[in-house]
Design an enzyme around this catalytic site. Sequence first.
Site, PDB file in Angstrom:
ATOM      1  N   HIS A  48      -1.331  -3.353   3.858  1.00  0.00           N
ATOM      2  CA  HIS A  48      -1.188  -2.300   2.850  1.00  0.00           C
ATOM      3  C   HIS A  48      -0.187  -1.250   3.297  1.00  0.00           C
ATOM      4  CE1 HIS A  48      -4.465  -1.131   5.561  1.00  0.00           C
ATOM      5  NE2 HIS A  48      -4.090   0.127   5.357  1.00  0.00           N
TER       6      HIS A  48
ATOM      7  N   HIS B 157       0.872   2.755   2.797  1.00  0.00           N
ATOM      8  CA  HIS B 157       0.428   4.081   2.362  1.00  0.00           C
ATOM      9  C   HIS B 157       1.615   4.827   1.748  1.00  0.00           C
ATOM     10  CE1 HIS B 157      -3.359   4.320   4.895  1.00  0.00           C
ATOM     11  NE2 HIS B 157      -2.717   3.344   5.533  1.00  0.00           N
TER      12      HIS B 157
HETATM   13  P1  5GP Z   1      -5.466   1.948   7.510  1.00  0.00           P
HETATM   14  O1  5GP Z   1      -6.036   2.917   8.491  1.00  0.00           O
HETATM   15  O2  5GP Z   1      -6.085   0.564   7.623  1.00  0.00           O
HETATM   16  O3  5GP Z   1      -3.969   1.908   7.512  1.00  0.00           O
HETATM   17  O4  5GP Z   1      -5.823   2.542   6.077  1.00  0.00           O
HETATM   18  C1  5GP Z   1      -6.976   2.208   5.360  1.00  0.00           C
HETATM   19  C2  5GP Z   1      -6.950   3.015   4.080  1.00  0.00           C
HETATM   20  O5  5GP Z   1      -7.890   2.462   3.186  1.00  0.00           O
HETATM   21  C3  5GP Z   1      -7.327   4.495   4.271  1.00  0.00           C
HETATM   22  O6  5GP Z   1      -6.461   5.295   3.482  1.00  0.00           O
HETATM   23  C4  5GP Z   1      -8.751   4.535   3.721  1.00  0.00           C
HETATM   24  O7  5GP Z   1      -9.069   5.800   3.209  1.00  0.00           O
HETATM   25  C5  5GP Z   1      -8.672   3.484   2.637  1.00  0.00           C
HETATM   26  N1  5GP Z   1      -9.936   2.877   2.282  1.00  0.00           N
HETATM   27  C6  5GP Z   1     -10.843   2.320   3.128  1.00  0.00           C
HETATM   28  N2  5GP Z   1     -11.881   1.804   2.421  1.00  0.00           N
HETATM   29  C7  5GP Z   1     -11.587   2.026   1.102  1.00  0.00           C
HETATM   30  C8  5GP Z   1     -12.277   1.725  -0.110  1.00  0.00           C
HETATM   31  O8  5GP Z   1     -13.358   1.141  -0.137  1.00  0.00           O
HETATM   32  N3  5GP Z   1     -11.671   2.111  -1.264  1.00  0.00           N
HETATM   33  C9  5GP Z   1     -10.469   2.764  -1.279  1.00  0.00           C
HETATM   34  N4  5GP Z   1      -9.960   3.116  -2.479  1.00  0.00           N
HETATM   35  N5  5GP Z   1      -9.799   3.062  -0.143  1.00  0.00           N
HETATM   36  C10 5GP Z   1     -10.358   2.706   1.017  1.00  0.00           C
END
Ligand code: 5GP
Length: 137
Positions: free
Chosen positions: A99, A101
Amino acid sequence: MDDCIFCKIIKGDIPCTKVWEDSETFAFLSTNPNNHGHTLVVPKKHFRNIFDMDEHSVTSLALATQKIARGVYKGVKAEGVNIIMNNEAPAGQAVFHAHIHIIPRFTNDGLHSWNKSTPYQEDEKEQIAEQIFNNVA
Ligand code: 5GP
Ligand code: ZN
């Protein structure tokens, strides 16, 4: 991926606040936003992160990210955006479905990105650049 939270969101099994989708890409608001409008852009096909993605999927994710970034930028009247991808846990990846951001930024919004500088020793730069070059794939 049966136990992947983002696959479940894409399938509609877990609710989300959807921003945009096309045949290959899905975008929704992060539940833990760094600023309001913090959007996650994900390929509909499951990949762990940048390292296992194929060329076509990287291309379509990048093109969608540019479009959605314009939407975020204008939609929340941001003054800038950060586009960030965390790959593997030490880099901050918590959800192991690739993903991007898109984080809206505002003057003095209190978010601090990378604040550490790690200077090179003599000759280190060339060696490190060569090691990277030799492993580009
Ligand atoms: P990472 O740290 O893996 O780059 O980012 C994970 C992202 O996913 C974070 O922005 C976190 O807030 C978001 N996130 C985690 N679980 C969920 C969820 O169940 N729903 C949504 N909409 N975002 C999520
Ligand atoms: Zn997944």
